[in-house]
Design a protein around this motif. Sequence first.
Motif, PDB file in Angstrom:
ATOM      1  N   VAL A  36      30.772   7.563  54.279  1.00  0.00           N
ATOM      2  CA  VAL A  36      29.612   8.089  55.113  1.00  0.00           C
ATOM      3  C   VAL A  36      28.406   7.849  55.167  1.00  0.00           C
ATOM      4  CG1 VAL A  36      29.063  10.353  56.037  1.00  0.00           C
ATOM      5  CG2 VAL A  36      31.633  10.230  55.566  1.00  0.00           C
ATOM      6  N   GLU A  37      28.172   7.719  53.819  1.00  0.00           N
ATOM      7  CA  GLU A  37      26.557   7.572  53.532  1.00  0.00           C
ATOM      8  C   GLU A  37      26.216   6.215  54.005  1.00  0.00           C
ATOM      9  OE1 GLU A  37      23.108   7.581  49.848  1.00  0.00           O
ATOM     10  OE2 GLU A  37      25.166   8.569  49.754  1.00  0.00           O
ATOM     11  N   GLU A  38      26.805   5.311  53.453  1.00  0.00           N
ATOM     12  CA  GLU A  38      26.663   3.758  53.704  1.00  0.00           C
ATOM     13  C   GLU A  38      26.961   3.196  55.090  1.00  0.00           C
ATOM     14  OE1 GLU A  38      28.669   1.751  50.893  1.00  0.00           O
ATOM     15  OE2 GLU A  38      27.885   3.045  48.957  1.00  0.00           O
ATOM     16  N   HIS A  39      27.801   3.622  55.811  1.00  0.00           N
ATOM     17  CA  HIS A  39      28.285   3.114  56.978  1.00  0.00           C
ATOM     18  C   HIS A  39      27.999   4.078  58.179  1.00  0.00           C
ATOM     19  CE1 HIS A  39      30.196  -0.321  55.093  1.00  0.00           C
ATOM     20  NE2 HIS A  39      30.470   0.685  54.184  1.00  0.00           N
ATOM     21  N   GLN A  40      27.428   5.279  58.122  1.00  0.00           N
ATOM     22  CA  GLN A  40      27.398   6.268  59.242  1.00  0.00           C
ATOM     23  C   GLN A  40      28.519   6.010  60.138  1.00  0.00           C
ATOM     24  OE1 GLN A  40      24.367   4.155  58.315  1.00  0.00           O
ATOM     25  NE2 GLN A  40      24.291   5.791  56.941  1.00  0.00           N
ATOM     26  N   PRO A  41      29.852   6.315  59.954  1.00  0.00           N
ATOM     27  CA  PRO A  41      31.031   6.415  60.752  1.00  0.00           C
ATOM     28  C   PRO A  41      30.964   7.361  62.046  1.00  0.00           C
ATOM     29  CG  PRO A  41      31.600   7.365  58.921  1.00  0.00           C
ATOM     30  CD  PRO A  41      30.364   6.595  58.668  1.00  0.00           C
ATOM     31  N   LYS A  42      31.486   6.894  63.115  1.00  0.00           N
ATOM     32  CA  LYS A  42      31.548   7.687  64.229  1.00  0.00           C
ATOM     33  C   LYS A  42      33.087   8.378  64.247  1.00  0.00           C
ATOM     34  CE  LYS A  42      27.489   6.490  65.388  1.00  0.00           C
ATOM     35  NZ  LYS A  42      26.416   7.455  65.141  1.00  0.00           N
ATOM     36  N   THR A  43      33.966   8.007  63.412  1.00  0.00           N
ATOM     37  CA  THR A  43      35.068   8.517  63.662  1.00  0.00           C
ATOM     38  C   THR A  43      35.968   8.484  62.438  1.00  0.00           C
ATOM     39  OG1 THR A  43      36.446   6.402  64.202  1.00  0.00           O
ATOM     40  CG2 THR A  43      35.513   7.583  65.917  1.00  0.00           C
ATOM     41  N   VAL A  44      37.137   9.171  62.299  1.00  0.00           N
ATOM     42  CA  VAL A  44      38.032   9.146  61.001  1.00  0.00           C
ATOM     43  C   VAL A  44      38.444   7.714  60.932  1.00  0.00           C
ATOM     44  CG1 VAL A  44      40.041   9.944  59.993  1.00  0.00           C
ATOM     45  CG2 VAL A  44      38.625  11.493  61.406  1.00  0.00           C
ATOM     46  N   TRP A  45      38.884   6.904  61.940  1.00  0.00           N
ATOM     47  CA  TRP A  45      39.313   5.481  61.875  1.00  0.00           C
ATOM     48  C   TRP A  45      38.077   4.833  61.221  1.00  0.00           C
ATOM     49  CZ3 TRP A  45      43.479   2.603  63.236  1.00  0.00           C
ATOM     50  CH2 TRP A  45      43.301   1.222  63.366  1.00  0.00           C
ATOM     51  N   ASP A  46      37.020   4.960  61.480  1.00  0.00           N
ATOM     52  CA  ASP A  46      35.813   4.225  60.958  1.00  0.00           C
ATOM     53  C   ASP A  46      35.807   4.450  59.471  1.00  0.00           C
ATOM     54  OD1 ASP A  46      35.028   2.952  63.282  1.00  0.00           O
ATOM     55  OD2 ASP A  46      33.455   4.636  63.799  1.00  0.00           O
ATOM     56  N   ILE A  47      35.968   5.469  58.927  1.00  0.00           N
ATOM     57  CA  ILE A  47      35.986   6.116  57.632  1.00  0.00           C
ATOM     58  C   ILE A  47      37.296   5.225  56.826  1.00  0.00           C
ATOM     59  CG2 ILE A  47      36.287   7.858  55.862  1.00  0.00           C
ATOM     60  CD1 ILE A  47      34.835   9.659  57.959  1.00  0.00           C
ATOM     61  N   THR A  48      38.378   5.344  57.447  1.00  0.00           N
ATOM     62  CA  THR A  48      39.462   4.852  56.700  1.00  0.00           C
ATOM     63  C   THR A  48      39.560   3.237  56.448  1.00  0.00           C
ATOM     64  OG1 THR A  48      40.744   6.504  58.166  1.00  0.00           O
ATOM     65  CG2 THR A  48      42.038   4.683  57.373  1.00  0.00           C
ATOM     66  N   ARG A  49      38.923   2.654  57.669  1.00  0.00           N
ATOM     67  CA  ARG A  49      38.902   1.119  57.494  1.00  0.00           C
ATOM     68  C   ARG A  49      37.990   0.721  56.485  1.00  0.00           C
ATOM     69  NH1 ARG A  49      35.264  -1.553  60.650  1.00  0.00           N
ATOM     70  NH2 ARG A  49      33.871  -0.363  61.972  1.00  0.00           N
ATOM     71  N   HIS A  50      37.092   1.687  56.106  1.00  0.00           N
ATOM     72  CA  HIS A  50      36.138   1.197  54.854  1.00  0.00           C
ATOM     73  C   HIS A  50      36.664   1.781  53.400  1.00  0.00           C
ATOM     74  CE1 HIS A  50      33.118   0.670  58.304  1.00  0.00           C
ATOM     75  NE2 HIS A  50      32.904  -0.580  57.605  1.00  0.00           N
ATOM     76  N   LEU A  51      37.610   2.546  53.247  1.00  0.00           N
ATOM     77  CA  LEU A  51      38.048   2.761  52.375  1.00  0.00           C
ATOM     78  C   LEU A  51      38.632   1.845  51.387  1.00  0.00           C
ATOM     79  CD1 LEU A  51      39.443   6.286  53.134  1.00  0.00           C
ATOM     80  CD2 LEU A  51      37.269   5.556  51.909  1.00  0.00           C
ATOM     81  N   THR A  52      39.137   2.119  50.075  1.00  0.00           N
ATOM     82  CA  THR A  52      40.025   0.862  49.467  1.00  0.00           C
ATOM     83  C   THR A  52      41.165   1.365  49.527  1.00  0.00           C
ATOM     84  OG1 THR A  52      38.077   0.904  47.621  1.00  0.00           O
ATOM     85  CG2 THR A  52      40.159   0.127  46.977  1.00  0.00           C
ATOM     86  N   TRP A  53      42.067   0.257  49.628  1.00  0.00           N
ATOM     87  CA  TRP A  53      43.477   0.222  49.967  1.00  0.00           C
ATOM     88  C   TRP A  53      44.325  -0.497  48.978  1.00  0.00           C
ATOM     89  CZ3 TRP A  53      44.716   4.592  52.346  1.00  0.00           C
ATOM     90  CH2 TRP A  53      43.918   5.307  53.133  1.00  0.00           C
ATOM     91  N   SER A  54      45.390  -0.194  48.256  1.00  0.00           N
ATOM     92  CA  SER A  54      46.007  -0.993  47.267  1.00  0.00           C
ATOM     93  C   SER A  54      46.312  -2.478  47.624  1.00  0.00           C
ATOM     94  CB  SER A  54      47.228  -0.110  46.853  1.00  0.00           C
ATOM     95  OG  SER A  54      48.212  -0.013  47.730  1.00  0.00           O
ATOM     96  N   ARG A  55      46.702  -2.440  49.004  1.00  0.00           N
ATOM     97  CA  ARG A  55      46.943  -3.817  49.473  1.00  0.00           C
ATOM     98  C   ARG A  55      46.291  -4.340  50.457  1.00  0.00           C
ATOM     99  NH1 ARG A  55      51.837  -1.226  48.172  1.00  0.00           N
ATOM    100  NH2 ARG A  55      53.204  -2.062  46.940  1.00  0.00           N
ATOM    101  N   GLY A  56      45.079  -3.798  50.678  1.00  0.00           N
ATOM    102  CA  GLY A  56      44.120  -3.934  51.457  1.00  0.00           C
ATOM    103  C   GLY A  56      44.210  -3.392  52.767  1.00  0.00           C
ATOM    104  N   TRP A  57      43.164  -3.293  53.511  1.00  0.00           N
ATOM    105  CA  TRP A  57      43.205  -2.621  54.970  1.00  0.00           C
ATOM    106  C   TRP A  57      44.094  -3.326  55.839  1.00  0.00           C
ATOM    107  CZ3 TRP A  57      42.479   1.594  57.875  1.00  0.00           C
ATOM    108  CH2 TRP A  57      42.315   1.059  59.410  1.00  0.00           C
ATOM    109  N   ASP A  58      43.902  -4.594  55.964  1.00  0.00           N
ATOM    110  CA  ASP A  58      44.832  -5.365  56.912  1.00  0.00           C
ATOM    111  C   ASP A  58      46.211  -5.139  56.512  1.00  0.00           C
ATOM    112  OD1 ASP A  58      42.500  -6.134  58.063  1.00  0.00           O
ATOM    113  OD2 ASP A  58      42.284  -8.234  57.160  1.00  0.00           O
ATOM    114  N   SER A  59      46.564  -4.692  55.364  1.00  0.00           N
ATOM    115  CA  SER A  59      48.333  -4.573  55.151  1.00  0.00           C
ATOM    116  C   SER A  59      48.592  -3.331  55.876  1.00  0.00           C
ATOM    117  CB  SER A  59      48.549  -4.477  53.841  1.00  0.00           C
ATOM    118  OG  SER A  59      48.017  -3.388  53.091  1.00  0.00           O
ATOM    119  N   LEU A  60      47.930  -2.423  56.227  1.00  0.00           N
ATOM    120  CA  LEU A  60      48.285  -1.087  56.684  1.00  0.00           C
ATOM    121  C   LEU A  60      48.784  -1.336  58.368  1.00  0.00           C
ATOM    122  CD1 LEU A  60      45.528   1.426  55.407  1.00  0.00           C
ATOM    123  CD2 LEU A  60      48.032   0.841  54.493  1.00  0.00           C
ATOM    124  N   GLN A  61      50.009  -0.967  58.564  1.00  0.00           N
ATOM    125  CA  GLN A  61      50.489  -1.200  59.902  1.00  0.00           C
ATOM    126  C   GLN A  61      51.297   0.049  60.262  1.00  0.00           C
ATOM    127  OE1 GLN A  61      52.371  -4.858  60.159  1.00  0.00           O
ATOM    128  NE2 GLN A  61      50.687  -6.349  59.522  1.00  0.00           N
TER     129      GLN A  61
END
Length: 349
Positions: A287-312
């Motif tokens: 939130v501090e670094e990216h000033q997201p506008k939506t929950v989706w914007d926050i989600t895509r900047h978080l760390t995911w075990s297999r990477g954001w692109d792996s989430l489907q």
Amino acid sequence: MILAPITLTGHAQKEAWQNKVLPPIEQLGRDVWSIPVSFPHNPMRYTLSYLLLGDGEAILIDPGWDSEEGLTNLTAGLRQAGLGLTDLTGIVVTHFHSDHLGMAARLRVASGAWVALGEREVRRFTASEDLDLVLSMHREELTLWGVPAARLSEVAMNRPSLVHLQNLADPDLRLSEGSLVPAQGLDLRVITTPGHSPGHICLVDEPHGLIFSGDHVLPRISPHIALELPGPANPLADYYASLDLIAFEDEMEVCPAHEYRFRGMQRRVAQLVEHNRARSAEVLRVVEEHQPKTVWDITRHLTWSRGWDSLQSFSLRLAVSETASHVVYLRSNGHAINVPVTHPHLVEL
């Protein structure tokens, strides 16, 4: 912070988990059995169902996903205990998810056993539900959270999945906090542990030194804590509170519904709290670094075990709804996060 590790007790279960095979049926005591039930086409692979024998009673905890393969697994486990399907007298389910409740309707027909859920557990979709309205509200929720229009069909629930949920068993009994499961010769105490679902329960069997933890506490992964609208207003706060309830001692053996058995409930609870606190801290950094506008914007900047692109599809929906639960929790603790989360048409329980 370095936290003390838990003590592995389900050695054969962990070995099977690592080898990606079904673990063995195990007798945990004279009257307690662990029976793995296949969970087809899912990374969790199986649900650990538990059979407890009392005075003329045979109680099954979390019968698992409904499939022919799973029924074969259950039948084999019952056979090792000297029983058949018709000998079941009660089915206790920790929460209203298909990999726990799914087999209950079939077993009730086969045996006449009653089915019980916690008194606070919510059936999200009834047999009379207007599925078009449900689907519309669900898409409205995802749109509010910022899921792009091009990915809505991928992320949203569909009609077949809703029909499946409609067909899950309704409970015959509701179990209240602190009550005992109604079975002669057994001493199974109910602890209401919301978070993973609104009315999840754990079961404490002090005579056998066992805690049946469902999905509330697992040995390796953190259970999914989602914001579901309509639903509880702050599921992550509920989860923290119920973790405190279940961490009353550290020596009883924990029998989870997935993965493998262990000792060290207090140690594992500390790990789960630390994990979720760290995730909330990461949300604040995003939130501090990216000033997201939506929950989706926050989600895509978080760390995911297999990477954001792996989430489907389903995993992506889980990721977004879990992020929303952290946003709600952080707001409840005074943090200003200016992204839309709730909508007046999506009434909270």
